[in-house]
Design an enzyme around this catalytic site. Structure first.
Site, short mmCIF file in Angstrom:
data_model
loop_
_atom_site.label_atom_id
_atom_site.label_comp_id
_atom_site.label_asym_id
_atom_site.label_seq_id
_atom_site.Cartn_x
_atom_site.Cartn_y
_atom_site.Cartn_z
N GLY A 88 -29.03 33.34 1.04
CA GLY A 88 -28.39 34.25 0.09
C GLY A 88 -29.26 34.52 -1.11
O GLY A 88 -30.31 33.88 -1.30
N GLY A 90 -30.58 33.88 -4.16
CA GLY A 90 -30.58 32.72 -5.04
C GLY A 90 -31.13 33.04 -6.41
O GLY A 90 -30.94 32.29 -7.37
N LYS A 111 -34.43 40.87 -9.88
CA LYS A 111 -34.94 39.66 -9.23
C LYS A 111 -35.47 38.73 -10.33
O LYS A 111 -36.30 39.16 -11.14
CB LYS A 111 -36.06 40.06 -8.26
CG LYS A 111 -36.61 38.92 -7.42
CD LYS A 111 -37.51 39.47 -6.33
CE LYS A 111 -38.25 38.36 -5.60
NZ LYS A 111 -39.19 38.91 -4.61
N ARG A 181 -30.59 42.21 5.66
CA ARG A 181 -31.67 41.57 6.41
C ARG A 181 -31.18 41.15 7.79
O ARG A 181 -29.96 41.09 8.02
CB ARG A 181 -32.12 40.30 5.66
CG ARG A 181 -32.51 40.57 4.23
CD ARG A 181 -31.94 39.51 3.30
NE ARG A 181 -32.09 39.92 1.89
CZ ARG A 181 -33.19 39.75 1.19
NH1 ARG A 181 -34.20 39.09 1.70
NH2 ARG A 181 -33.27 40.20 -0.04
N ASP A 250 -34.84 36.15 7.16
CA ASP A 250 -34.17 36.60 5.92
C ASP A 250 -35.07 37.50 5.09
O ASP A 250 -34.63 38.05 4.08
CB ASP A 250 -33.73 35.39 5.08
CG ASP A 250 -34.87 34.42 4.82
OD1 ASP A 250 -35.45 33.91 5.79
OD2 ASP A 250 -35.20 34.19 3.64
N ASN A 251 -36.32 37.64 5.50
CA ASN A 251 -37.23 38.51 4.76
C ASN A 251 -37.57 39.77 5.55
O ASN A 251 -38.57 40.44 5.26
CB ASN A 251 -38.52 37.75 4.42
CG ASN A 251 -38.28 36.66 3.38
OD1 ASN A 251 -37.30 36.74 2.62
ND2 ASN A 251 -39.13 35.67 3.33
P1 AMP Z 1 -38.04 33.59 -0.16
O1 AMP Z 1 -38.59 32.97 1.08
O2 AMP Z 1 -38.94 33.53 -1.36
O3 AMP Z 1 -37.60 34.98 0.10
O4 AMP Z 1 -36.76 32.73 -0.62
C1 AMP Z 1 -35.95 32.02 0.26
C2 AMP Z 1 -34.63 31.67 -0.38
O5 AMP Z 1 -34.81 30.86 -1.54
C3 AMP Z 1 -33.81 32.85 -0.84
O6 AMP Z 1 -32.47 32.56 -0.58
C4 AMP Z 1 -34.06 32.89 -2.33
O7 AMP Z 1 -33.02 33.53 -3.02
C5 AMP Z 1 -34.16 31.43 -2.67
N1 AMP Z 1 -34.97 31.18 -3.89
C6 AMP Z 1 -36.29 31.34 -4.02
N2 AMP Z 1 -36.69 31.03 -5.26
C7 AMP Z 1 -35.59 30.65 -5.96
C8 AMP Z 1 -35.34 30.21 -7.30
N3 AMP Z 1 -36.33 30.10 -8.19
N4 AMP Z 1 -34.07 29.94 -7.63
C9 AMP Z 1 -33.07 30.05 -6.74
N5 AMP Z 1 -33.24 30.44 -5.48
C10 AMP Z 1 -34.48 30.75 -5.07
MG MG Z 2 -36.52 36.20 0.72
#
Ligand code: AMP
Ligand code: MG
Length: 491
Positions: A88, A90, A111, A181, A250-251
């Protein structure tokens, strides 16, 4: 002058299982570092009004504009092959959707805007470096005419974020045709929530694949449509040497846009095994693996759609397999058609695939720069004197000579006229890409308070298919230090 956003939200109406309503967390001292004025205009926003203290308040999340219905979306995903049932947003918050000047629905998302119910212990924040990096690279992709999320603004928060060290914090305003996604489908499939899956499929059809609504089997047409767009997208990545770096499910956007610019980077020397991301130890997301990974991700999507493909499982699997086989076909066609254009061919011939593969093989063996080789071929197609520049890119220039002989014989059988060919090739072979050393230099200066190099790099990247003498330095070979370039996730 008005900072009004003409919101027209749809995702929020899908219901509570799809998201959590959450407001951005206030930041101490928002300061607009960059506003994308042309994009603002495209969205029907008033760029002059946004370029202000109030604009910085809005684009940092401190002031929620009227009509916004902020939410964090729920999704799941396979991360490096392992399924995580709950990810989700985050650290991102969707403000809402606007219908742009051309009638296209676009998400406006912050973001780095603070924690959400999906933060899983993270701080919900982003650093200025990764935010500016996403700004540069996503806008460069758009200028390369590759489907992508866009960057509307970067705002420094006046607060530090803590990673290995304290870093200046920032918020990126991201614009996407949606943030749905593959992992969004996986979220509901993992919970066995067939009703939500059906609602999501319906929403995606209406929003992104309206032609599927009229098909005899809309969900099958949806899956075929997503496969076709992902195939076209990954083929485009391959044709500019882009390595996404973290193709977790998820990306991967359902709309077929490049999304989630974390550890992505562009090839300098061509090597299909190239991995930039420090966390991708096994090279799962190496340049050359990207088509196979996209295919794997789509198989995960197809699994989620099985209940909607047919009442009986065996039949559903058959339909899914057929739709997935469309990916390989569409990818191969898009890949070779694109590379054919890159080497100056306007018609298809059977031998072309071997000609293209042999060039790539020679480039890999001889350490040839991807971008400069193809850009150089445009000049060499018209004038053999230009071969000198190309030969210099190959450790053993004879490898180029051997290939060029075959290439010229093939060009002689192609109907494109000499005047046309270089123009057609230049339109397929960018002169300027966001090379790693350029991006790093621009970010280092910006972190030191000088955004001049960042501004100038964005300018250089805005017209990637033109030879502009003022920007010649941006089209040059990188310094040798780039060979061991490493990227880190934007977290
Ligand atoms: P990503 O692979 O960078 O797209 O992130 C994977 C997951 O980690 C997603 O659910 C993001 O929302 C969460 N996420 C990444 N960085 C943070 C952060 N600094 N704080 C909270 N959630 C994060
Ligand atoms: Mg992501």
């Amino acid at each position: 002058m008005t900072t009004h956003f003409p919101f027209s939200n749809s995702y929020v109406s899908l219901g509570d299982t799809f998201h959590r309503r959450i407001l951005p967390t206030r930041v101490a001292a928002p300061r607009l570092v960059k506003l994308n004025r042309p994009l603002a205009a495209e969205l029907g926003l008033d760029a002059d009004a946004l370029d202000s203290t109030e604009g910085a308040e809005i684009l940092s999340g401190n002031k929620v504009p009227e009509g916004a219905e902020p939410l964090a979306a729920a999704y799941a995903g396979h991360q490096f092959g392992n399924f995580v049932p709950q990810l989700g947003d985050g650290r991102a918050i969707l403000l809402g959707e606007v219908v742009d000047r051309q009638g296209r629905r676009r998400d406006i998302q912050l973001k780095g805007s603070g924690p959400t119910p999906f933060s899983r212990g993270g701080d919900g924040r982003a650093g200025l470096g990764p935010v500016l990096r996403e700004y540069i690279v996503s806008e460069a992709m758009a200028a390369l005419r590759i489907p992508t999320t866009r960057a509307l603004a970067a705002v420094a928060t006046g607060e530090d974020v803590y990673r290995e060290t304290a870093l200046p914090g920032a918020v990126l305003t991201r614009v996407a045709s949606s943030h749905i996604r593959i992992g969004t489908f996986q979220f509901f499939a993992a919970r066995g929530d067939d009703a939500a899956l059906a609602r999501l499929a319906q929403h995606v059809i209406e929003r992104h694949y309206p032609e599927a609504a009229a098909a005899p089997h809309p969900v099958r047409a949806l899956l075929e449509g997503i496969c076709a767009r992902q195939a076209a997208l990954v083929a485009r990545w391959m044709q500019v040497g882009f390595v996404h770096g973290v193709m977790n499910t998820d990306n991967m956007s359902i709309a077929g846009e490049t999304i989630d610019y974390g550890p992505c980077a562009f090839l300098d020397a061509y090597d299909p095994a190239t991995v930039f991301s420090s966390i991708d130890r096994n090279g799962r997301y190496a340049y050359g693996n990207q088509p196979a990974i996209a295919n794997w991700n789509l198989a995960r999507l197809a699994e989620c759609l099985l209940p909607q493909l047919a009442p009986e499982e065996g039949e559903a699997v058959e339909i899914a397999k057929e739709a997935l086989s469309g990916f390989a076909e569409a990818f191969n066609t898009a890949y070779f058609d694109g590379f054919r254009r890159k080497i100056g061919l306007s018609e298809r011939q059977e031998e072309d695939a071997a000609l293209i593969q042999d060039l790539l093989k020679a480039m890999a063996e001889q350490g040839a720069d991807f971008t400069l080789t193809f850009r150089g071929l445009g000049k060499a197609a018209e004038a053999e004197q230009a071969d000198a520049n190309l030969r210099a890119l190959f450790t053993d220039p004879a490898a180029y000579d051997d290939w060029a002989l075959r290439w010229r014989a093939r060009l002689a059988n192609d109907p494109m006229g000499p005047g046309e060919r270089q123009a057609a090739m230049d339109a397929a072979n960018p002169a300027v890409i966001p090379r790693n050393h350029l991006v790093e230099d621009a970010l280092a200066a910006a972190m030191g308070g000088d955004t001049g190099p960042f501004e100038r790099l964005n300018e250089a990247l805005a017209e990637p298919y033109l030879d502009r003498p003022d920007f010649a330095a941006y089209a040059a070979l990188p310094p040798a230090r780039e060979r061991a370039y490493r990227t880190f996730c934007g977290t």
